[in-house]
Structures are given as C-alpha cells and as structure tokens.
Write an enzyme that holds these catalytic residues in place. Structure first.
Site, PDB file in Angstrom:
ATOM      1  N   GLN A 136       5.837  53.204  46.179  1.00  0.00           N
ATOM      2  CA  GLN A 136       6.453  54.307  46.933  1.00  0.00           C
ATOM      3  C   GLN A 136       5.383  55.336  47.325  1.00  0.00           C
ATOM      4  OE1 GLN A 136       9.788  54.508  47.871  1.00  0.00           O
ATOM      5  NE2 GLN A 136       9.070  56.260  49.050  1.00  0.00           N
ATOM      6  N   ASP A 155       6.666  45.898  52.121  1.00  0.00           N
ATOM      7  CA  ASP A 155       6.515  47.027  53.050  1.00  0.00           C
ATOM      8  C   ASP A 155       5.695  46.602  54.271  1.00  0.00           C
ATOM      9  OD1 ASP A 155       7.971  49.215  52.312  1.00  0.00           O
ATOM     10  OD2 ASP A 155       6.431  50.061  50.995  1.00  0.00           O
ATOM     11  N   LYS A 182      16.910  52.347  47.485  1.00  0.00           N
ATOM     12  CA  LYS A 182      16.468  50.941  47.462  1.00  0.00           C
ATOM     13  C   LYS A 182      17.163  50.193  46.322  1.00  0.00           C
ATOM     14  CE  LYS A 182      12.332  52.418  49.715  1.00  0.00           C
ATOM     15  NZ  LYS A 182      10.974  52.926  49.672  1.00  0.00           N
TER      16      LYS A 182
END
Ligand code: NAP
Length: 280
Positions: free
Chosen positions: A93, A116, A49
């Site tokens: 995460q 997300d 990322k």
C-alpha cells in the site's frame, strides 16, 4: 446536463462476473496486502480491499509493519510472500515512508504476483503493447469507458497528471486504443488550452476542483480520479456541480473511479492466479 457515470454500479456488475469466474477455479486465489505505518487513508483503502476479497470469497492476508521498518526486513517479507503458494497477489500500500523507495520495494515483488501492475516488467509489457497485469486505476478507467460504449478511437484524450500509478499507464492504454493522447502536469504552460481540446478528459492530480467549467469542452467525457478531503467530504479534481452542466458524461466522486479501481484489483488477482497456473 451530463450523464453521471455510475462507477459503483459498473463495479457491482464486474463483481458478479468475477464471482462466477472464481466458482470455476480449482482453488481460492489469495491476496496479501502489506501496510507500513498507520496513514488513515491507507487504512481505509486496505479495508476496502479486504471487503472486496470477502465479497468474492478470495483469501486475504494483511501484513502490518511499523513506519520505521527497514528496507531489508520489508523485502525479506515480500520474498516470503513470493514463495507462498497460497498467495497469488501481493500489493504494497502506497505511500511508503520516505526512507523506502517505492520502485525498489515493488521491484522485489514476483512480477506474476504484482497485482498493482507496477513492477518494471509489467510496466514494460504495457509500454510494449503487450499488457499482462495492468495498473488497477487506469484499467478501471478503460473498463468504464468501454462499458459506457464511449468511443476512444481517434478521440483527443487529455490526461492531467503524469504519475506512474495513473497518468503514465493510462497514456499507453489510451494510445493503444487509438486515441490521440496529451499528458499535462504541474509545468504545463496552458492547462486550460489543453483541457479544452479534450473529447475525453481524465484528471488525476489531487487538487480539489482544479478543473472548472471554462476548462471543459461542451459534451466532453470527464473522468475524475482525484480523491480529496475537503471539510470532511470527499471531492474530486473536477468542480462537479459546474462541469456537469457542460460535459456529456462525468464520473462522480465518490462512486466513480474509486470502486472500479478495487474491482480491477480483484480481476488482477484472478489473472495472477491464472498466470501462475499457466492458464493464460
Ligand atoms: P501524484 O503522484 O501526486 O501525481 C499528481 C500529478 O498531478 C503529477 O503529475 C503533478 O505534476 C500533477 N499536478 C499537480 N498539480 C497540478 C496542477 N496544478 N496542474 C496540473 N497538474 C498538476 O498523484 P496520483 O497518485 O496520480 O493521484 C492523483 C489523485 O488521484 C489523488 O487525489 C489520489 O488520491 C487520486 N487517486 C485515486 C484513485 C482512485 O481509485 N480513485 C487511485 C489513485 C489515485 P508533476 O508531475 O509536474 O508534479
């Protein structure tokens, strides 16, 4: 023999488009990633990322915390990022340690910064047919199908796996595009019977080579989301070598869905930036 869908090549094209778009923005959008603990796979994903942000010239910030961090401390860090104007996107995460409830943690992210797409507001909008920020992997799968000119309307789509991250959001996206969608899981009684009906088969399970050639209809489009490490190699949920002789098209692992997921995360950071500026 199936067409091998080049997810990496399609993702590269998306980066080119996004780079151009970033050039038109007033400021640089920024992503903040929260990493709890030191799971090796998570460290690799986080690094990917960071690389993607660098590639597009986006600001990137990593906040690392020990495995033992308590809920309140983690949430107070998320709230600080919610207020930080240089941060347009926040991701936590996964997986989190057992004492932290992912739903609780993600619910504390500002929904307009939830890149997300897992905040209940964003999932609710998706379910209502008005998607705002879409979870990256399902978003990437739809983008792959569209860019490969694969018809979705009226097709039998079968998803194996019902996670909040992949299977459930993908169900809504495919349904909204007029597929007839079946979702299978570990308690499905006749998995082969279900998968064999699929014109579009998506596997997001995490069991290496679960899907064998006898489970796939001739000419089906097979999208393999699984990432499994076997003998130091990455393999998907589909027995690629066998299934490629039956399918019409298939994504490889690596180089299929994975690169699309990161590309769509970058797209979501730009969308979040625009949402916060009131541009969309
Ligand atoms: P998850 O939360 O562990 O969900 C797995 C799903 O598979 C569950 O719904 C489970 O059923 C189902 N399942 C397990 N064993 C099964 C079996 N034998 N037959 C049928 N269904 C079975 O996993 P996830 O987060 O969705 O991830 C799935 C895989 O995709 C993993 O390998 C992950 O690493 C990978 N992944 C890749 C990307 C990418 O960018 N390429 C992104 C996300 C995830 P129950 O609900 O009944 O337990």
């Amino acid at each position: 023999m199936a067409k091998i869908i080049d997810g990496k090549g399609i993702a590269d094209k998306i980066y080119e488009e996004l780079k151009e778009e970033v050039g038109t923005l007033k400021d640089k959008p920024g992503l903040a990633v929260i990493l709890v603990g030191d799971d090796p796979a998570s460290i690799v994903y986080v690094r990917n990322k960071e690389r993607a942000c660098k590639r597009l010239g986006l600001n990137y910030k990593l906040l690392r915390f020990p495995q033992s961090i308590d809920r309140d401390e983690l949430i107070s860090n998320i709230r600080a990022l919610n207020k930080d104007e240089r941060v347009n996107g926040i991701i936590v995460q996964m997986p989190l340690p057992k004492h932290l409830d992912p739903f609780d943690i993600v619910s504390n992210i500002d929904p307009l910064k939830d890149v997300d797409g897992l905040h209940p507001d964003n999932l609710g909008m998706l379910l209502s047919g008005k998607p705002r920020i879409i979870p990256c992997t399902p978003f990437g799968i739809i983008e792959l199908l569209k860019r490969e000119n694969i018809d979705i309307k009226g097709k039998n789509a079968v998803i194996v796996g019902r996670s909040n991250l992949v299977g459930k959001p993908l169900f809504h996206l495919l349904l909204s595009l007029d597929a007839t969608v079946t979702v299978c899981h570990s308690k499905t009684s006749d998995l082969k019977g279900e998968t064999h009906r699929a014109d579009i088969l998506v596997c997001a399970v995490g069991v290496p080579r679960l899907i064998t050639a006898d489970m796939v209809k001739e000419g089906a489009i097979v999208i393999d989301v699984g990432i499994n490490r076997v003998d130091d190699k990455l393999v998907g949920d589909v027995d690629f070598e066998e299934v490629k002789n039956i399918a019409g098209a298939i994504t490889p692992v690596p180089g299929g869905v994975g690169p699309m997921t990161v590309a769509m995360l970058m797209k979501n950071v730009i969308t979040a930036y625009r949402l916060q500026k009131g541009e969309v």
